[in-house]
Motif scaffolding. Structure first.
Motif, PDB file in Angstrom:
ATOM      1  N   LEU A 121     -11.053 -33.146  -0.227  1.00 59.53           N
ATOM      2  CA  LEU A 121     -12.458 -32.838  -0.521  1.00 59.53           C
ATOM      3  C   LEU A 121     -13.329 -32.778   0.724  1.00 59.53           C
ATOM      4  CD1 LEU A 121     -12.853 -35.145  -3.638  1.00 59.53           C
ATOM      5  CD2 LEU A 121     -12.461 -32.662  -3.618  1.00 59.53           C
ATOM      6  N   ARG A 122     -12.825 -33.258   1.857  1.00 57.09           N
ATOM      7  CA  ARG A 122     -13.602 -33.286   3.093  1.00 57.09           C
ATOM      8  C   ARG A 122     -13.167 -32.237   4.106  1.00 57.09           C
ATOM      9  NH1 ARG A 122     -17.254 -37.508   3.803  1.00 57.09           N
ATOM     10  NH2 ARG A 122     -17.854 -36.002   5.359  1.00 57.09           N
ATOM     11  N   TRP A 126     -18.608 -28.463   7.850  1.00 54.88           N
ATOM     12  CA  TRP A 126     -19.825 -29.252   7.641  1.00 54.88           C
ATOM     13  C   TRP A 126     -20.703 -29.085   8.856  1.00 54.88           C
ATOM     14  CZ3 TRP A 126     -22.827 -31.941   4.451  1.00 54.88           C
ATOM     15  CH2 TRP A 126     -23.719 -32.861   4.969  1.00 54.88           C
ATOM     16  N   ARG A 138     -26.543 -31.309   2.337  1.00 53.56           N
ATOM     17  CA  ARG A 138     -25.570 -31.992   1.481  1.00 53.56           C
ATOM     18  C   ARG A 138     -25.346 -31.212   0.192  1.00 53.56           C
ATOM     19  NH1 ARG A 138     -22.427 -36.063   0.199  1.00 53.56           N
ATOM     20  NH2 ARG A 138     -22.604 -37.154  -1.778  1.00 53.56           N
ATOM     21  N   GLY A 139     -26.389 -30.667  -0.385  1.00 52.74           N
ATOM     22  CA  GLY A 139     -26.248 -29.841  -1.585  1.00 52.74           C
ATOM     23  C   GLY A 139     -25.365 -28.627  -1.339  1.00 52.74           C
ATOM     24  N   TRP A 141     -23.058 -28.432   0.943  1.00 50.04           N
ATOM     25  CA  TRP A 141     -21.704 -28.936   1.139  1.00 50.04           C
ATOM     26  C   TRP A 141     -21.049 -29.243  -0.213  1.00 50.04           C
ATOM     27  CZ3 TRP A 141     -19.724 -33.970   0.253  1.00 50.04           C
ATOM     28  CH2 TRP A 141     -18.418 -34.137   0.684  1.00 50.04           C
ATOM     29  N   LEU A 142     -21.788 -29.868  -1.132  1.00 57.24           N
ATOM     30  CA  LEU A 142     -21.236 -30.171  -2.454  1.00 57.24           C
ATOM     31  C   LEU A 142     -20.909 -28.893  -3.219  1.00 57.24           C
ATOM     32  CD1 LEU A 142     -23.464 -33.214  -3.443  1.00 57.24           C
ATOM     33  CD2 LEU A 142     -21.027 -33.240  -2.836  1.00 57.24           C
ATOM     34  N   ASP A 143     -21.756 -27.873  -3.102  1.00 53.41           N
ATOM     35  CA  ASP A 143     -21.439 -26.566  -3.702  1.00 53.41           C
ATOM     36  C   ASP A 143     -20.132 -26.029  -3.141  1.00 53.41           C
ATOM     37  OD1 ASP A 143     -23.764 -26.569  -5.196  1.00 53.41           O
ATOM     38  OD2 ASP A 143     -24.834 -25.158  -3.880  1.00 53.41           O
ATOM     39  N   VAL A 145     -17.620 -27.760  -1.803  1.00 53.19           N
ATOM     40  CA  VAL A 145     -16.498 -28.571  -2.288  1.00 53.19           C
ATOM     41  C   VAL A 145     -16.130 -28.141  -3.705  1.00 53.19           C
ATOM     42  CG1 VAL A 145     -15.798 -30.896  -3.007  1.00 53.19           C
ATOM     43  CG2 VAL A 145     -16.951 -30.562  -0.819  1.00 53.19           C
ATOM     44  N   THR A 146     -17.123 -27.991  -4.561  1.00 52.70           N
ATOM     45  CA  THR A 146     -16.878 -27.569  -5.939  1.00 52.70           C
ATOM     46  C   THR A 146     -16.202 -26.207  -5.969  1.00 52.70           C
ATOM     47  OG1 THR A 146     -18.833 -28.788  -6.650  1.00 52.70           O
ATOM     48  CG2 THR A 146     -17.979 -27.132  -8.174  1.00 52.70           C
ATOM     49  N   LYS A 162     -23.632 -22.594 -10.291  1.00 59.25           N
ATOM     50  CA  LYS A 162     -24.934 -23.002  -9.799  1.00 59.25           C
ATOM     51  C   LYS A 162     -26.055 -22.458 -10.667  1.00 59.25           C
ATOM     52  CE  LYS A 162     -25.506 -22.173  -5.460  1.00 59.25           C
ATOM     53  NZ  LYS A 162     -25.425 -21.690  -4.072  1.00 59.25           N
TER      54      LYS A 162
END
Length: 166
Positions: A121-122, A126, A138-139, A141-143, A145-146, A162
């Motif tokens: 996941l990392r 980034w 961060r948002g 980055w989370l998008d 990852v998903t 989204k």
């Protein structure tokens, strides 16, 4: 040429001269058994996991650095790489491989393999700079990852989530 194709296909490496000689000697008398034995030998080699793990690491976007302008080092990224190689060499069942990478830390946070596996996941790029707001970065980055989870395990982008809930 058959022994070379099998060797390159399963390990990414050429066969040794001894393997070629042994294969040729046995193939005429017992073609099926010779093929099976040689394939088993190659799949028992650590190079098998390295070769197929490399493909998975491309899907997972493995990198020793974070990418983009900052491109800082990830000094422990090798642990994820080695986990993937071990998983292939140990014939880890696919469903366990998937669960460990997506939620290994939630399944059993005392199991070091689970914790290492979630490094999947990392692996994406980034970039947090002074020019961006942390919450927004961060948002994004989370998008990312998903989306990577969707592409890797479902063969489908998750970016549409989204805006849409279908």
């Amino acid at each position: 040429s058959l022994v070379r194709r099998i060797s390159f296909g399963l390990t990414g490496l050429p066969p040794s001269p001894e393997d070629v000689k042994r294969f040729r000697q046995n193939f005429d008398a017992h073609p099926d058994a010779t093929l099976e034995a040689y394939a088993e030998q190659l799949m028992g080699s650590p190079h098998y996991g390295e070769h197929f793990g490399w493909r998975w690491l491309d899907v997972a976007r493995y990198a020793d650095t974070a990418g983009f302008a900052n491109d800082y080092s990830r000094p422990n990224a090798w642990r994820v790489r080695d986990y993937v190689v071990r998983a292939f060499n140990d014939d880890l069942p696919y469903d366990q491989f998937v669960r460990q990478q997506i939620a290994g830390d939630e399944i059993d946070d005392k199991n070091i393999e689970n914790l290492i596996a979630t490094g999947f996941l990392r692996m994406g790029p980034w970039e947090q700079t002074s020019m961006s707001v942390f919450k927004e970065t961060r948002g994004q980055w989370l998008d990312d990852v998903t989306d990577t989870v969707g592409q890797a395990f479902l063969a489908h982008s998750m970016l549409c989530c989204k805006c849409h809930d279908h």
